[in-house]
Design a protein around this motif. Structure first.
Motif, PDB file in Angstrom:
ATOM      1  N   LEU A 240       0.845  -1.087   0.125  1.00  0.00           N
ATOM      2  CA  LEU A 240      -0.146   0.047   0.096  1.00  0.00           C
ATOM      3  C   LEU A 240       0.867   1.278  -0.118  1.00  0.00           C
ATOM      4  O   LEU A 240       0.648   2.349  -0.727  1.00  0.00           O
ATOM      5  CB  LEU A 240      -0.860   0.011   1.178  1.00  0.00           C
ATOM      6  CG  LEU A 240      -2.136  -1.076   1.263  1.00  0.00           C
ATOM      7  CD1 LEU A 240      -2.860  -1.149   2.544  1.00  0.00           C
ATOM      8  CD2 LEU A 240      -3.119  -0.683   0.013  1.00  0.00           C
ATOM      9  N   LEU A 241       1.771   1.163   0.694  1.00  0.00           N
ATOM     10  CA  LEU A 241       2.810   2.410   0.865  1.00  0.00           C
ATOM     11  C   LEU A 241       3.561   2.728  -0.497  1.00  0.00           C
ATOM     12  O   LEU A 241       3.799   3.672  -0.861  1.00  0.00           O
ATOM     13  CB  LEU A 241       3.805   2.011   1.999  1.00  0.00           C
ATOM     14  CG  LEU A 241       5.001   3.219   2.100  1.00  0.00           C
ATOM     15  CD1 LEU A 241       4.275   4.429   2.551  1.00  0.00           C
ATOM     16  CD2 LEU A 241       5.869   2.776   2.995  1.00  0.00           C
ATOM     17  N   GLY A 246       4.138   5.491  -5.376  1.00  0.00           N
ATOM     18  CA  GLY A 246       4.010   5.481  -6.963  1.00  0.00           C
ATOM     19  C   GLY A 246       3.114   6.506  -7.587  1.00  0.00           C
ATOM     20  O   GLY A 246       3.590   7.058  -8.647  1.00  0.00           O
ATOM     21  N   GLY A 247       2.166   6.481  -6.601  1.00  0.00           N
ATOM     22  CA  GLY A 247       0.928   7.544  -7.171  1.00  0.00           C
ATOM     23  C   GLY A 247       1.810   9.236  -7.235  1.00  0.00           C
ATOM     24  O   GLY A 247       1.519   9.874  -8.087  1.00  0.00           O
ATOM     25  N   LEU A 248       2.577   9.470  -6.177  1.00  0.00           N
ATOM     26  CA  LEU A 248       3.198  10.853  -6.093  1.00  0.00           C
ATOM     27  C   LEU A 248       4.089  10.913  -7.220  1.00  0.00           C
ATOM     28  O   LEU A 248       4.125  12.151  -7.749  1.00  0.00           O
ATOM     29  CB  LEU A 248       3.915  10.792  -4.606  1.00  0.00           C
ATOM     30  CG  LEU A 248       2.972  10.982  -3.629  1.00  0.00           C
ATOM     31  CD1 LEU A 248       4.210  10.911  -2.243  1.00  0.00           C
ATOM     32  CD2 LEU A 248       2.330  12.294  -3.475  1.00  0.00           C
ATOM     33  N   VAL A 249       4.871   9.877  -7.548  1.00  0.00           N
ATOM     34  CA  VAL A 249       6.086   9.862  -8.640  1.00  0.00           C
ATOM     35  C   VAL A 249       5.111   9.976 -10.113  1.00  0.00           C
ATOM     36  O   VAL A 249       5.464  10.755 -10.798  1.00  0.00           O
ATOM     37  CB  VAL A 249       6.890   8.592  -8.447  1.00  0.00           C
ATOM     38  CG1 VAL A 249       7.850   8.749  -9.846  1.00  0.00           C
ATOM     39  CG2 VAL A 249       7.827   8.759  -7.170  1.00  0.00           C
ATOM     40  N   GLY A 250       4.045   9.041  -9.931  1.00  0.00           N
ATOM     41  CA  GLY A 250       3.521   9.172 -11.291  1.00  0.00           C
ATOM     42  C   GLY A 250       2.573  10.440 -11.528  1.00  0.00           C
ATOM     43  O   GLY A 250       2.044  10.634 -12.685  1.00  0.00           O
ATOM     44  N   GLY A 251       2.263  11.281 -10.541  1.00  0.00           N
ATOM     45  CA  GLY A 251       1.509  12.325 -10.669  1.00  0.00           C
ATOM     46  C   GLY A 251      -0.006  12.173 -10.040  1.00  0.00           C
ATOM     47  O   GLY A 251      -0.837  13.357 -10.051  1.00  0.00           O
ATOM     48  N   SER A 252      -0.625  11.090  -9.854  1.00  0.00           N
ATOM     49  CA  SER A 252      -1.861  10.883  -9.456  1.00  0.00           C
ATOM     50  C   SER A 252      -2.108  11.243  -7.938  1.00  0.00           C
ATOM     51  O   SER A 252      -3.288  11.596  -7.818  1.00  0.00           O
ATOM     52  CB  SER A 252      -2.282   9.535  -9.956  1.00  0.00           C
ATOM     53  OG  SER A 252      -1.633   8.418  -8.972  1.00  0.00           O
ATOM     54  N   GLY A 253      -1.242  11.256  -7.169  1.00  0.00           N
ATOM     55  CA  GLY A 253      -1.142  11.495  -5.791  1.00  0.00           C
ATOM     56  C   GLY A 253      -1.036  10.286  -5.021  1.00  0.00           C
ATOM     57  O   GLY A 253      -1.396   9.229  -5.369  1.00  0.00           O
ATOM     58  N   PHE A 254      -0.690  10.615  -3.678  1.00  0.00           N
ATOM     59  CA  PHE A 254      -0.264   9.412  -2.680  1.00  0.00           C
ATOM     60  C   PHE A 254      -1.804   8.537  -2.601  1.00  0.00           C
ATOM     61  O   PHE A 254      -1.669   7.373  -2.758  1.00  0.00           O
ATOM     62  CB  PHE A 254       0.081   9.820  -1.540  1.00  0.00           C
ATOM     63  CG  PHE A 254       0.385   8.833  -0.383  1.00  0.00           C
ATOM     64  CD1 PHE A 254       1.631   8.048  -0.542  1.00  0.00           C
ATOM     65  CD2 PHE A 254      -0.874   8.376   0.623  1.00  0.00           C
ATOM     66  CE1 PHE A 254       1.857   7.306   0.455  1.00  0.00           C
ATOM     67  CE2 PHE A 254      -0.552   7.503   1.452  1.00  0.00           C
ATOM     68  CZ  PHE A 254       0.814   6.806   1.335  1.00  0.00           C
ATOM     69  N   TRP A 255      -2.856   9.435  -2.210  1.00  0.00           N
ATOM     70  CA  TRP A 255      -4.007   8.424  -2.157  1.00  0.00           C
ATOM     71  C   TRP A 255      -4.759   7.961  -3.038  1.00  0.00           C
ATOM     72  O   TRP A 255      -5.520   7.016  -2.845  1.00  0.00           O
ATOM     73  CB  TRP A 255      -4.929   9.631  -1.222  1.00  0.00           C
ATOM     74  CG  TRP A 255      -4.463  10.026  -0.086  1.00  0.00           C
ATOM     75  CD1 TRP A 255      -4.199  11.202   0.634  1.00  0.00           C
ATOM     76  CD2 TRP A 255      -4.399   9.208   1.362  1.00  0.00           C
ATOM     77  NE1 TRP A 255      -3.684  11.468   1.836  1.00  0.00           N
ATOM     78  CE2 TRP A 255      -3.905  10.103   2.341  1.00  0.00           C
ATOM     79  CE3 TRP A 255      -4.433   8.054   1.706  1.00  0.00           C
ATOM     80  CZ2 TRP A 255      -3.560   9.717   3.469  1.00  0.00           C
ATOM     81  CZ3 TRP A 255      -4.097   7.417   2.962  1.00  0.00           C
ATOM     82  CH2 TRP A 255      -3.691   8.377   4.008  1.00  0.00           C
ATOM     83  N   ALA A 256      -4.591   8.435  -4.222  1.00  0.00           N
ATOM     84  CA  ALA A 256      -5.099   7.883  -5.560  1.00  0.00           C
ATOM     85  C   ALA A 256      -4.262   6.717  -5.738  1.00  0.00           C
ATOM     86  O   ALA A 256      -4.757   5.482  -6.172  1.00  0.00           O
ATOM     87  CB  ALA A 256      -5.136   8.852  -6.629  1.00  0.00           C
ATOM     88  N   GLY A 257      -2.883   6.688  -5.544  1.00  0.00           N
ATOM     89  CA  GLY A 257      -2.164   5.325  -5.658  1.00  0.00           C
ATOM     90  C   GLY A 257      -2.426   4.338  -5.007  1.00  0.00           C
ATOM     91  O   GLY A 257      -2.468   3.199  -5.096  1.00  0.00           O
TER      92      GLY A 257
END
Length: 378
Positions: A240-241, A246-257
């Motif tokens: 989950l972490l 990955g969401g932060l790096v990919g641009g979608s955001g932490f919670w979306a990832g």
């Protein structure tokens, strides 16, 4: 229709092993009389012997439930030595068992209406079948335990009834040579002991046949689930972490990832667990192949197909990752059941592991790499 139990050549074709001397340090045990299931003592020419009954107490049943759930299995032991079941005499049979408490309880419960001597070997808390394979329930320990218990002064006959599943570790002719007692191999199941004794130590073919029915397979599921969940407790939060990062790096955001790839990863991992630790043992006779790693692959592939069918988007790298990892993990988890059955010998298990584990690791690693790629690619 349920398939016939698989014949088990191991018990009839594997030659008895040479006496095994354990390199492990002798284990210190407490006072056998202090064990809660001991009811008293039986006077014998060799001194007082702890007396037990065949009825299990609530504490015995709680202990059995606890180890069947996978807790405290490695410390569920009986003090090795000689025990009196009810009120045996000098001509009563001597039944040999391991000092795994579950095995000991199973024996005394099955023979609860008999007066018998129970000779408990120091198998380091391991059950009969596994201890025979590891050499702790073997010729040397059996002969030594006969001597240390003073059995030759307790009984007038010179016969030991040894579980058939101990046959791979016990050389009967060597036991006779070492301690003067002959070995008669009893039935596979302790529940057949009364009929075996009543028939003059003769076992019919059914008593010699090993089966692995649904009830026995289902009993093993909680243990495997508990062991796997101990890993899942840290692995799932880690996934989950990683998904959040990955969401932060990919641009979608932490919670979306976390809510997207993270929860899908948790679902895929749980699917692999159910496939390998539940579906594989339950469906075992109907799964193609003999190797447990192969049998576990089929529920894993079914899980991957289900995952594909429910996937919210078209086939992508993330789905490909789990289509690799879920069957591999299921295959690995199913392989744990080889040690709980008599389908394969110890050498067969080692051979299977040499072939299967590298493939399982490679598929899981490739799947994990694809999953991380998918996270970073957004």
């Amino acid at each position: 229709m349920s398939p016939a139990p698989q014949p088990l050549p191991l018990l009839t074709q594997m030659p008895p092993q040479e006496p095994v001397s354990s390199c492990a340090a002798p284990e210190a045990y407490g006072d056998p009389q202090a064990q809660p299931f001991v009811l008293g003592e039986e006077a014998t020419p060799a001194g007082p012997v702890p007396r037990v009954g065949g009825e299990l107490s609530r504490a015995d049943r709680r202990g059995s439930l606890r180890v069947r759930l996978g807790f405290g299995r490695h410390d569920y032991k009986v003090v090795p030595g000689l025990y009196a079941l009810n009120h045996p005499g000098p001509n009563s049979p001597v039944l040999v068992s391991a000092n795994y408490k579950l095995s000991f309880d199973h024996l005394r419960q099955a023979a609860r209406d008999l007066d018998a001597w129970l000779l408990v070997l120091d198998t380091k808390g391991i059950n009969v079948w596994c201890a025979a394979g590891k050499g702790t329930m073997g010729t040397a320990e059996l002969a030594a335990r006969v001597g240390s218990s003073g059995l030759e002064r307790v009984v007038e006959h010179r016969r030991l009834i040894v579980p058939q599943l101990a046959a791979p570790g016990v050389a009967a002719h060597t036991v006779k040579k070492l301690c003067g007692f002959s070995v008669t191999f009893g039935p596979v199941r302790a529940g057949d002991l009364p009929a075996f004794l009543a028939a003059g130590l003769r076992a019919d073919p059914a008593m010699r046949r090993v089966s692995f029915p649904l009830a026995a397979r289902a009993l093993l599921v909680p243990v495997e689930l508990t062991q796997a969940l101990r890993t899942y407790l840290w692995l799932l939060p880690l996934l989950l972490l990683l998904a959040g990062l990955g969401g932060l790096v990919g641009g979608s955001g932490f919670w979306a990832g976390l809510a997207g790839p993270g929860l899908r990863a948790v679902g895929a991992m749980l699917l692999a667990l159910v496939a390998g630790a539940v579906a594989s043992p339950v469906l075992l006779p109907w799964l193609p192949g003999r190797a447990f790693s192969l049998k576990g692959l089929w529920p894993g592939l079914a899980g991957a197909a289900l995952l594909w069918a429910l996937w919210p988007v078209s086939f992508d790298a993330e789905l490909a990752a789990w289509c690799l990892a879920v069957p591999a993990l299921s295959s690995f988890l199913a392989m744990n059941f080889t040690g709980a059955s008599t389908y394969t010998s110890l050498s067969g298990v080692k051979k299977e592991m040499r072939r299967a584990v590298p493939l399982q690791i490679a598929a899981t690693a490739l799947g994990l790499g694809l999953w991380i790629y998918a996270l970073l690619a957004g």
